[in-house]
Design a protein around this motif. Structure first.
Motif, PDB file in Angstrom:
ATOM      1  N   LEU A  56       0.856  -1.183   0.000  1.00 58.54           N
ATOM      2  CA  LEU A  56       0.000   0.000   0.000  1.00 58.54           C
ATOM      3  C   LEU A  56       0.892   1.233   0.000  1.00 58.54           C
ATOM      4  CD1 LEU A  56      -2.516  -1.203   2.749  1.00 58.54           C
ATOM      5  CD2 LEU A  56      -2.849  -1.282   0.273  1.00 58.54           C
ATOM      6  N   GLU A  57       0.638   2.148  -0.952  1.00 56.79           N
ATOM      7  CA  GLU A  57       1.507   3.313  -1.101  1.00 56.79           C
ATOM      8  C   GLU A  57       0.666   4.564  -1.362  1.00 56.79           C
ATOM      9  OE1 GLU A  57       5.291   4.868  -3.840  1.00 56.79           O
ATOM     10  OE2 GLU A  57       4.439   2.858  -4.128  1.00 56.79           O
ATOM     11  N   ASN A  58       1.053   5.637  -0.648  1.00 58.36           N
ATOM     12  CA  ASN A  58       0.509   6.967  -0.956  1.00 58.36           C
ATOM     13  C   ASN A  58      -0.974   7.087  -0.602  1.00 58.36           C
ATOM     14  OD1 ASN A  58       1.196   9.566  -1.958  1.00 58.36           O
ATOM     15  ND2 ASN A  58       0.040   9.150  -3.829  1.00 58.36           N
ATOM     16  N   PHE A  59      -1.355   6.544   0.569  1.00 61.06           N
ATOM     17  CA  PHE A  59      -2.725   6.705   1.043  1.00 61.06           C
ATOM     18  C   PHE A  59      -2.743   7.734   2.185  1.00 61.06           C
ATOM     19  CE2 PHE A  59      -3.207   2.807  -1.262  1.00 61.06           C
ATOM     20  CZ  PHE A  59      -4.501   2.876  -1.757  1.00 61.06           C
ATOM     21  N   GLY A  60      -3.939   8.317   2.447  1.00 65.71           N
ATOM     22  CA  GLY A  60      -4.044   9.367   3.456  1.00 65.71           C
ATOM     23  C   GLY A  60      -4.762   8.956   4.720  1.00 65.71           C
ATOM     24  N   MET A  61      -4.941   7.664   4.980  1.00 69.75           N
ATOM     25  CA  MET A  61      -5.649   7.241   6.192  1.00 69.75           C
ATOM     26  C   MET A  61      -4.732   7.333   7.411  1.00 69.75           C
ATOM     27  SD  MET A  61      -4.546   4.502   4.296  1.00 69.75           S
ATOM     28  CE  MET A  61      -3.401   3.162   4.521  1.00 69.75           C
ATOM     29  N   GLU A  62      -5.349   7.489   8.586  1.00 66.09           N
ATOM     30  CA  GLU A  62      -4.587   7.595   9.836  1.00 66.09           C
ATOM     31  C   GLU A  62      -4.317   6.222  10.442  1.00 66.09           C
ATOM     32  OE1 GLU A  62      -6.424  10.280  12.547  1.00 66.09           O
ATOM     33  OE2 GLU A  62      -6.186  12.026  11.230  1.00 66.09           O
ATOM     34  N   GLU A  63      -5.150   5.256  10.112  1.00 65.15           N
ATOM     35  CA  GLU A  63      -4.917   3.893  10.600  1.00 65.15           C
ATOM     36  C   GLU A  63      -5.483   2.897   9.592  1.00 65.15           C
ATOM     37  OE1 GLU A  63      -8.804   3.430  13.505  1.00 65.15           O
ATOM     38  OE2 GLU A  63      -6.844   3.796  14.387  1.00 65.15           O
ATOM     39  N   LEU A  64      -4.917   1.704   9.614  1.00 62.55           N
ATOM     40  CA  LEU A  64      -5.379   0.663   8.709  1.00 62.55           C
ATOM     41  C   LEU A  64      -6.667   0.049   9.241  1.00 62.55           C
ATOM     42  CD1 LEU A  64      -2.051  -1.179   7.791  1.00 62.55           C
ATOM     43  CD2 LEU A  64      -3.267   0.541   6.481  1.00 62.55           C
ATOM     44  N   PRO A  65      -7.577  -0.332   8.346  1.00 60.69           N
ATOM     45  CA  PRO A  65      -8.852  -0.906   8.811  1.00 60.69           C
ATOM     46  C   PRO A  65      -8.651  -2.285   9.440  1.00 60.69           C
ATOM     47  CG  PRO A  65      -8.664  -1.067   6.422  1.00 60.69           C
ATOM     48  CD  PRO A  65      -7.508  -0.228   6.880  1.00 60.69           C
ATOM     49  N   LYS A  88       0.014  10.302   6.751  1.00 62.57           N
ATOM     50  CA  LYS A  88      -0.916  10.563   7.848  1.00 62.57           C
ATOM     51  C   LYS A  88      -1.095   9.373   8.774  1.00 62.57           C
ATOM     52  CE  LYS A  88      -3.549  13.935   5.133  1.00 62.57           C
ATOM     53  NZ  LYS A  88      -4.893  14.316   4.603  1.00 62.57           N
ATOM     54  N   LEU A  89      -0.487   8.239   8.471  1.00 64.33           N
ATOM     55  CA  LEU A  89      -0.628   7.044   9.307  1.00 64.33           C
ATOM     56  C   LEU A  89      -0.036   7.316  10.674  1.00 64.33           C
ATOM     57  CD1 LEU A  89      -1.734   4.129   8.960  1.00 64.33           C
ATOM     58  CD2 LEU A  89       0.606   3.411   8.535  1.00 64.33           C
ATOM     59  N   ARG A  90      -0.808   7.074  11.749  1.00 62.50           N
ATOM     60  CA  ARG A  90      -0.398   7.461  13.088  1.00 62.50           C
ATOM     61  C   ARG A  90       0.079   6.299  13.962  1.00 62.50           C
ATOM     62  NH1 ARG A  90       0.529  11.362  11.249  1.00 62.50           N
ATOM     63  NH2 ARG A  90      -0.572  13.353  11.227  1.00 62.50           N
ATOM     64  N   ARG A  91      -0.310   5.117  13.653  1.00 63.36           N
ATOM     65  CA  ARG A  91       0.097   4.022  14.540  1.00 63.36           C
ATOM     66  C   ARG A  91       0.315   2.739  13.761  1.00 63.36           C
ATOM     67  NH1 ARG A  91      -3.883   0.472  16.369  1.00 63.36           N
ATOM     68  NH2 ARG A  91      -6.016   0.879  15.617  1.00 63.36           N
ATOM     69  N   LEU A  92       1.154   1.878  14.347  1.00 66.82           N
ATOM     70  CA  LEU A  92       1.423   0.570  13.757  1.00 66.82           C
ATOM     71  C   LEU A  92       0.148  -0.270  13.827  1.00 66.82           C
ATOM     72  CD1 LEU A  92       4.099  -0.640  12.675  1.00 66.82           C
ATOM     73  CD2 LEU A  92       4.315  -1.849  14.842  1.00 66.82           C
ATOM     74  N   PRO A  93      -0.225  -0.961  12.738  1.00 63.03           N
ATOM     75  CA  PRO A  93      -1.476  -1.734  12.747  1.00 63.03           C
ATOM     76  C   PRO A  93      -1.341  -3.014  13.566  1.00 63.03           C
ATOM     77  CG  PRO A  93      -0.333  -2.049  10.660  1.00 63.03           C
ATOM     78  CD  PRO A  93       0.459  -1.031  11.425  1.00 63.03           C
ATOM     79  N   ILE A  94      -1.197  -2.854  14.897  1.00 62.94           N
ATOM     80  CA  ILE A  94      -0.923  -3.988  15.780  1.00 62.94           C
ATOM     81  C   ILE A  94      -2.039  -5.029  15.710  1.00 62.94           C
ATOM     82  CG2 ILE A  94      -0.653  -4.693  18.189  1.00 62.94           C
ATOM     83  CD1 ILE A  94       1.821  -3.457  16.972  1.00 62.94           C
ATOM     84  N   VAL A 144       4.094   7.337  12.437  1.00 61.04           N
ATOM     85  CA  VAL A 144       3.931   6.074  13.150  1.00 61.04           C
ATOM     86  C   VAL A 144       4.902   6.008  14.323  1.00 61.04           C
ATOM     87  CG1 VAL A 144       4.101   3.569  12.993  1.00 61.04           C
ATOM     88  CG2 VAL A 144       3.102   4.870  11.108  1.00 61.04           C
ATOM     89  N   CYS A 145       4.372   5.666  15.468  1.00 58.17           N
ATOM     90  CA  CYS A 145       5.201   5.536  16.674  1.00 58.17           C
ATOM     91  C   CYS A 145       5.484   4.062  16.954  1.00 58.17           C
ATOM     92  CB  CYS A 145       4.484   6.148  17.878  1.00 58.17           C
ATOM     93  SG  CYS A 145       4.196   7.921  17.708  1.00 58.17           S
ATOM     94  N   PHE A 146       6.662   3.802  17.474  1.00 62.98           N
ATOM     95  CA  PHE A 146       7.090   2.442  17.801  1.00 62.98           C
ATOM     96  C   PHE A 146       7.378   2.361  19.283  1.00 62.98           C
ATOM     97  CE2 PHE A 146       8.319   3.393  13.449  1.00 62.98           C
ATOM     98  CZ  PHE A 146       7.716   2.359  12.748  1.00 62.98           C
ATOM     99  N   ASP A 147       7.050   1.209  19.872  1.00 61.11           N
ATOM    100  CA  ASP A 147       7.210   1.062  21.307  1.00 61.11           C
ATOM    101  C   ASP A 147       7.650  -0.353  21.629  1.00 61.11           C
ATOM    102  OD1 ASP A 147       5.850   0.471  24.209  1.00 61.11           O
ATOM    103  OD2 ASP A 147       6.419   2.576  23.979  1.00 61.11           O
ATOM    104  N   ILE A 148       8.414  -0.481  22.730  1.00 66.56           N
ATOM    105  CA  ILE A 148       8.908  -1.807  23.141  1.00 66.56           C
ATOM    106  C   ILE A 148       7.749  -2.734  23.452  1.00 66.56           C
ATOM    107  CG2 ILE A 148      10.222  -3.035  24.906  1.00 66.56           C
ATOM    108  CD1 ILE A 148      12.022  -0.575  25.088  1.00 66.56           C
ATOM    109  N   SER A 149       6.647  -2.190  23.969  1.00 67.97           N
ATOM    110  CA  SER A 149       5.501  -3.015  24.364  1.00 67.97           C
ATOM    111  C   SER A 149       4.823  -3.681  23.173  1.00 67.97           C
ATOM    112  CB  SER A 149       4.482  -2.151  25.110  1.00 67.97           C
ATOM    113  OG  SER A 149       3.985  -1.115  24.255  1.00 67.97           O
ATOM    114  N   GLN A 150       5.129  -3.240  21.975  1.00 65.75           N
ATOM    115  CA  GLN A 150       4.503  -3.840  20.787  1.00 65.75           C
ATOM    116  C   GLN A 150       5.087  -5.213  20.441  1.00 65.75           C
ATOM    117  OE1 GLN A 150       5.549  -0.651  18.155  1.00 65.75           O
ATOM    118  NE2 GLN A 150       3.586   0.438  18.403  1.00 65.75           N
ATOM    119  N   TRP A 151       6.249  -5.519  20.984  1.00 65.44           N
ATOM    120  CA  TRP A 151       6.957  -6.727  20.579  1.00 65.44           C
ATOM    121  C   TRP A 151       6.152  -8.023  20.685  1.00 65.44           C
ATOM    122  CZ3 TRP A 151      10.278  -8.323  17.415  1.00 65.44           C
ATOM    123  CH2 TRP A 151      10.833  -9.609  17.522  1.00 65.44           C
ATOM    124  N   PRO A 152       5.446  -8.298  21.778  1.00 67.29           N
ATOM    125  CA  PRO A 152       4.710  -9.569  21.861  1.00 67.29           C
ATOM    126  C   PRO A 152       3.724  -9.771  20.703  1.00 67.29           C
ATOM    127  CG  PRO A 152       4.811  -8.534  24.003  1.00 67.29           C
ATOM    128  CD  PRO A 152       5.334  -7.512  23.029  1.00 67.29           C
TER     129      PRO A 152
END
Length: 1203
Positions: free
Chosen positions: A1095-1104, A1123-1129, A1149-1157
């Motif tokens: 997926l390239e060049n879209f303006g959504m803030e998060e994936l559905p 405009k994507l704001r967060r990793l689609p965990i 997009v922000c990354f965090d150690i807590s996302q690892w699991p």
């Protein structure tokens, strides 16, 4: 019926025994008295059989008498054949080489030591005589009388020219139904049904299989499905066996004797990958719902592609209901008029009824009760019959009975009308093949010969008689042709005809209540029968690879042995004891070499050794003096002194050598060769005299001759050698390859024509096809235009021919009077084809029947005759020196073109204005590499028959006809326009509903692209899309789809492409959208087989969240989504198969150690081009790498904020 039928087929056998006695046995001292007695007994029995055939004698007593006679007759045949074997061995001894080789070979022939012992043979014949006396007495007790045979009827000459075969039975009265089914199945390819099932139901003889075969061929011609498979099912419905049959048709090399269901399905999955299919399941009887569900569910699990179809045929509505078809078609009876048409065509061909016949024919048609099988069979039986016979058959032979018995009675009538007992036996023998199995004509005739059913007739040999028998059965619709390629013919028996044949044949494992089985096609279900009857078997056709080295020693009477597909690399030594063997077929084996003891099988008539592994034949092969047919591949090295095999009819390849035993003179004694012969290495023949020793001019049955020289050999005497290779006057096909002479011999230039004195004829007037290739020194070609029957002429790589002259010969009014196909290829110095009227001759017609013309790679050609009266259908002009030859051809307005290909003509600027308006049947138009072509004439969009339009590499092309709407290309399936950067406009009518392939590449000036893109969602049949190098849009796809709508196109366009088009299961999707789009196209959620998503060049803030349902996704790539704001965990956690995740240029997009699991199951994670974790590391190290990356990212972001 059964008694008369058995009597008829036994007559053949008894006559065979009588001939044996008179020819061989009576000539041996010590056996003459017993032989005369045996002949007398057999003569008496023959007279009893004549009586038994003419009248029905009820009761089991007659059947028992016939069975006893059959057993004794077979025993007698084995005894006499064994004696004949010893005689043949004795005849072989003088031609063996001197010791020690002779001693080695003689060890294979223990019979040499016993040939003089005629006493044991006399005792065995005496025992047979005693049994026959008892049988003769039994006949008299039954009331049978010694009756002289009636005059043997003259067999009709059913010989036919190659190419005149039609699919049998005649297809009349079902055209509308066939068209409706084709339309229905074509429509199913655009639905969301994975498999559309159509059941065709009707009683036996109604034409279900014939109709289905017609539909099958129509759909195959139109290439509607990726695979087209026909399987005959019949009464035993085994889901695993049926799946294996389908696999065998799709990928025969993948089939093994022992395969688990899982192995079969795995191989089916590979064979059907990304393909739709059409399966025909013919003649189903299964009413077991569980079995059907097991089969269909297994098939559905193999592929998820939409738009496949299955056609089933069955006699029962309950069977059809079991299959839960989407549509059931109950086949109706034909009209009386249709039945009459079938009878007329079977009896008189295309001619009208003779006076008086139509009235009787109409009464007969009425009695056919609308059954096409009945009409075909009756029509065949009436062929060449008098009007009195027609009346007799109508009044007495077609008494009506209810139901299936009526069809059976009609079939019996056709059987009864077969003119001679031997033909009846040949018909009955066909029942050894399982129902629905297709078998080859030539093999069948060879089997008939091996079993002794054929007798040479005057000047006609066994093969001619067999061919005639086959054609009579075909004319009577007792056999039906399913496929034909040239001389190769494949046929099948209708199930009801098969039932009749089974009831007639004595000793088939398919017949009921048989004590001694003599003919067998070995299947899994019949293995028990095999062991019990090994000592009686005469024909054994193996379909599996369950072969043991010593098993054949039990089959002492075997005449025919055919190996099934198996991995055996050696011929079992137990076969050497099969002294009666006539046919040995190892085509399907992996045998690498034949043993020396093969020379012991002196009765062998046919050896089929076309195994891909076989490279050489043993020297002892030349002891097989009865050998008539040797089927091998071109590269197999022959044995020395092949000239000893003077009975040979089939030897397709002969490679000349200068060593003794391999010279061309070996062919001299093989004057019975027939069919095809290729002679290669002719550069090793010394001169005309040596070449003449091949005696080609005397081989009157040789119809195809291919003469080959090594094109790279320099020292040559080709002209002299070819002079001595004059073929026979019956030749139909002549190929000359690699000839280095400047001129062709005296037997080629002058050909016979009408009104020419006979003494000026040269004898090749029956030629139908000529091909001259790689004749690099040849300066002129013969005047083939005078050949009255020539239909095809190919001239290939004649690099020294500068001019071709087709002037009329003397008083000839037509030049090339029968020519249908003309191909000129790679003739670099050819400048002209000249046609000038000869002195005193005017108004000469040239090419009056030419339908196919191809001129390619003749880059000096500037002149070609005008085609003033040619019905041209296919025209290909490629890489010629000038547009002028094409202009010459277009001097006449062509109106019948179906295919036109124009390529690599540098000075072509336009095509004639009338081209498209005058050729409404054009189905394919291909234009390429014409740099000066500026436009196409009007009318292109009015050709409703056009299926393929390909225009490539025409940089000056500006238009393809007028720009306003002209019509609709309703049949266009493929549109491929590439590298035409001057093209301004493409009519939207070209992007129609039938389109399956759309390729638009490098069209930089196109101005109406938006209109074309709007059409894409409507293309329900599209399976291949490629739009690149056009302004502001790109899309490429089949199982991998790449769509770029960043400059042009809407969300609806993307949804339309993904939902409306019928791509195979899309595995890869690359989608470039627009920054203003805050959502993804929802149609992505339907792509359940998707494995890679970019997926390239879209303006959504998060994936559905719905992306998580893509359970097959293993690769996710997100690029430039600002405009994507967060990793689609949540999405990542739900996709268990996700192994590769890439994200770049998504700064929010922000990354965090807590996302690892939630992401630890992913093998590879790349962020902004950096490989963060990899599957090369263990779990502890991977978590540590993630923590290090996140900490660095956070420090970098913190630093950036401070700055």
């Amino acid at each position: 019926m059964e008694g008369e039928a058995m009597a008829a087929v036994l007559q053949v056998f008894v006559q065979h025994l009588i001939n044996h006695c008179k020819k061989e046995i009576s000539l041996v001292r010590g056996l003459k008295k017993e032989a005369e007695k045996l002949t007398g007994s057999l003569d008496t029995i023959q007279k009893f059989l004549n009586d038994a055939e003419m009248r029905a004698i009820p009761g089991e007593a007659v059947k028992s008498w016939l069975m006893k006679l059959e057993n004794v007759a077979f025993d007698a045949d084995n005894v006499l054949d064994e004696f004949n074997y010893h005689l043949l061995c004795k005849q072989v001894e003088p031609v063996m080489p001197i010791k020690p080789m002779k001693q080695k070979v003689l060890s294979c022939f223990p019979c040499f030591n016993h040939i003089s012992h005629s006493r044991p043979m006399a005792l065995r014949i005496q025992e047979i005589n005693e049994e026959l006396e008892s049988i003769n007495k039994g006949a008299a007790d039954l009331g049978l009388k010694e009756t002289l045979a009636a005059n043997v009827p003259t067999l009709p000459d059913a010989a036919r020219e190659t190419g005149s075969f039609t699919l049998d039975p005649i297809f009349i009265g079902r055209d509308k139904v066939a068209s409706e089914i084709v339309e229905m199945l074509t429509a199913c390819t655009t639905t969301d049904e994975r498999v559309f099932i159509l059941a065709i139901v009707g009683m036996g003889g109604l034409g279900k299989t014939t109709l289905t075969r017609k539909v099958f061929h129509l759909l195959k011609e139109k290439n509607r499905f990726g695979s087209h498979i026909w399987v005959h099912v019949s009464q035993i419905f085994d889901p695993i066996a049926l799946l294996k049959k389908i696999l065998k048709e799709l990928a025969p090399h993948k089939v093994e004797a022992e395969m688990s269901k899982q192995d079969i399905l795995k191989n089916l999955q590979e064979a059907l990958k990304d393909k739709t299919y059409l399966f025909i399941l013919d003649d189903i009887w299964n009413e077991d719902l569980l079995k059907w569900e097991d089969f269909i569910n297994s098939l559905l699990g193999v592929t998820s592609i939409m738009g496949s179809a299955i056609i089933t045929t069955t006699r029962g509505t309950k069977v059809a209901t079991t299959m839960s078809p989407h549509q059931t078609h109950e086949l109706k009876e034909l009209s009386e008029e249709d039945c009459l048409s079938i009878i007329k065509e079977k009896s008189f061909g295309k001619k009208d009824f003779p006076f008086g016949f139509e009235t009787i024919g109409r009464k007969i048609a009425r009695k056919c009760k609308g059954l096409p099988l009945a009409a075909n069979v009756v029509g065949g039986a009436l062929r060449n019959k008098s009007i009195e016979k027609w009346m007799s058959i109508e009044e007495e032979g077609l008494a009506f009975t209810e139901g299936a018995d009526h069809v059976t009675n009609i079939l019996r009538l056709s059987y009864d009308e077969l003119p001679v007992p031997s033909l009846k036996k040949c018909f009955a023998y066909c029942s050894i093949f399982p129902k629905g199995l297709r078998f080859e004509k030539q093999k069948l005739i060879e089997y008939w010969m091996a079993e002794g059913f054929l007798e040479a007739d005057g000047n006609n040999d066994l093969e001619f008689v067999g061919e005639n028998f086959f054609n009579i059965l075909l004319d009577n619709s007792l056999l039906q042709i399913t496929r034909r390629y040239g001389d190769w013919v494949e046929c099948v028996m209708h199930d009801l005809v098969h039932d009749l044949a089974c009831s007639v044949l004595c000793g088939s494992h398919n017949a009921p209540d048989i004590f001694r089985v003599r003919y067998m096609f070995l299947e899994e279900k019949s293995k028990g029968v095999l062991k019990k009857n090994a000592q009686y078997l005469r024909t054994l056709l193996l379909s599996t690879d369950d072969i043991y080295g010593n098993m054949f020693s039990e089959f002492k009477c075997l005449r025919v042995l055919t190996f099934g597909h198996n991995g055996a690399i050696e011929l079992p030594s137990s076969i050497m004891k099969l002294i009666h063997l006539r046919v040995l077929d190892i085509n399907e084996s992996s045998i690498e070499c034949l043993p020396d003891w093969i020379g012991k099988l002196v009765h062998l008539q046919t050896l089929r050794a076309e195994s891909a592994c076989l490279r050489e034949l043993p020297s002892t092969l030349t002891y097989l003096t009865a050998l008539r047919h040797l089927h091998i591949r071109a590269y197999v090295r022959l044995a020395a002194e092949m000239g000893l095999l003077t009975s040979l009819r089939t030897l397709e390849y002969f490679k000349v050598d200068d060593k003794s035993g391999y010279k061309i003179e070996e062919l001299g004694s093989l004057n019975d060769l027939r069919g095809k012969l290729e002679i290669s290495n002719l550069e090793k023949v010394g001169n005309k005299e040596d070449a003449g020793k091949a005696n080609l001019h005397e081989k009157s049955k040789l119809l195809k001759l291919h003469l080959v020289w090594d094109k790279y050999c320099e020292t040559r005497n080709d002209e002299n050698v070819l002079e001595g290779l004059q073929p026979n006057s019956n030749l139909k096909k002549l190929e000359i390859e690699g000839f280095k002479g400047k001129r062709f011999p005296s037997w080629t230039p002058e050909m016979p024509v009408e009104n020419v004195p006979q003494d000026s004829w040269v004898q090749l007037d029956k030629l139908i096809e000529i091909c001259l290739s790689w004749c690099s020194e040849c300066e002129e070609i013969p005047m083939f235009g005078q050949l009255p029957n020539l239909k095809s002429l190919r001239l290939i790589r004649l690099s020294n021919v500068k001019s071709i002259n087709s002037s009329a010969h003397k008083s000839q009014c037509i030049v090339f009077p029968a020519l249908e196909k003309l191909f000129l290829f790679n003739m670099p110095t050819l400048t002209e084809w000249v046609h000038v009227d000869s002195v005193g001759v005017s108004g000469v017609m040239l090419f009056p029947h030419l339908q196919h013309l191809a001129i390619q790679c003749c880059n000096q050609l500037t002149n070609f005759p005008a085609l003033l009266c040619s019905p041209l259908k296919h025209l290909t002009i490629r890489d010629i020196g000038s547009y002028k030859p094409l202009a010459n051809i277009f001097e006449t307005k062509l109106t019948l073109l179906t295919k036109l290909c124009v390529k690599e003509i540098g000075d072509l600027e336009c095509l004639p204005d009338w081209l498209f308006d005058s050729n409404p049947s054009l189905s394919k138009l291909e234009i390429a590499k014409c740099p000066n072509l500026r436009g196409l004439p009007d009318g292109l969009c009015t050709i409703n028959s056009l299926e393929k339009l390909i225009i490539n590499d025409c940089p000056s092309l500006e238009h393809v006809g007028v720009q306003q709407s002209q019509g609709s290309l309703t049949c266009l399936e493929k549109l491929d326009i590439k590298d035409c950067n001057a093209l301004l406009y493409l009519p939207c009518e070209m992007v129609g509903s039938s389109l399956q392939t759309l390729k638009l590449e490098n069209l930089s000036s196109i101005q109406n692209l938006a209109g074309i893109i709007e059409c894409l969602p409507k293309l329900a049949r599209l399976t291949w899309l490629r739009i690149l190098g056009v302004p502001q849009f790109s899309a490429v796809g089949d199982d991998s789809l790449n769509i770029d709508v960043s400059m042009m196109g809407s969300m609806e366009t993307v949804d339309g492409i993904l939902q409306g088009c019928n791509f195979p299961s899309i595995h890869v999707l690359e989608l470039k959208g627009r920054e203003g789009w805050e959502n993804l196209p929802k149609s992505i959620r339907t792509l359940t087989a998707l494995q890679r998503l970019t997926l390239e060049n879209f303006g959504m803030e998060e994936l559905p969240d719905w992306l998580g349902i893509l359970s097959s996704l293993g690769w996710l790539n997100i690029r430039n989504c600002k405009k994507l704001r967060r990793l689609p965990i949540d999405v990542i956690r739900r996709i268990a198969r996700l192994k590769h995740f890439y994200i770049s240029d998504c700064p929010g997009v922000c990354f965090d150690i807590s996302q690892w699991p939630d992401i630890s199951h992913i093998d590879d994670i790349d962020i902004d081009g950096q490989r963060v974790v990899s599957d090369h590391h263990d779990a502890v190290r991977r978590e540590e790498l993630w923590r290090i990356f996140v900490e660095r990212k956070q420090r970098r972001n913190s630093y950036s904020k401070k700055v």
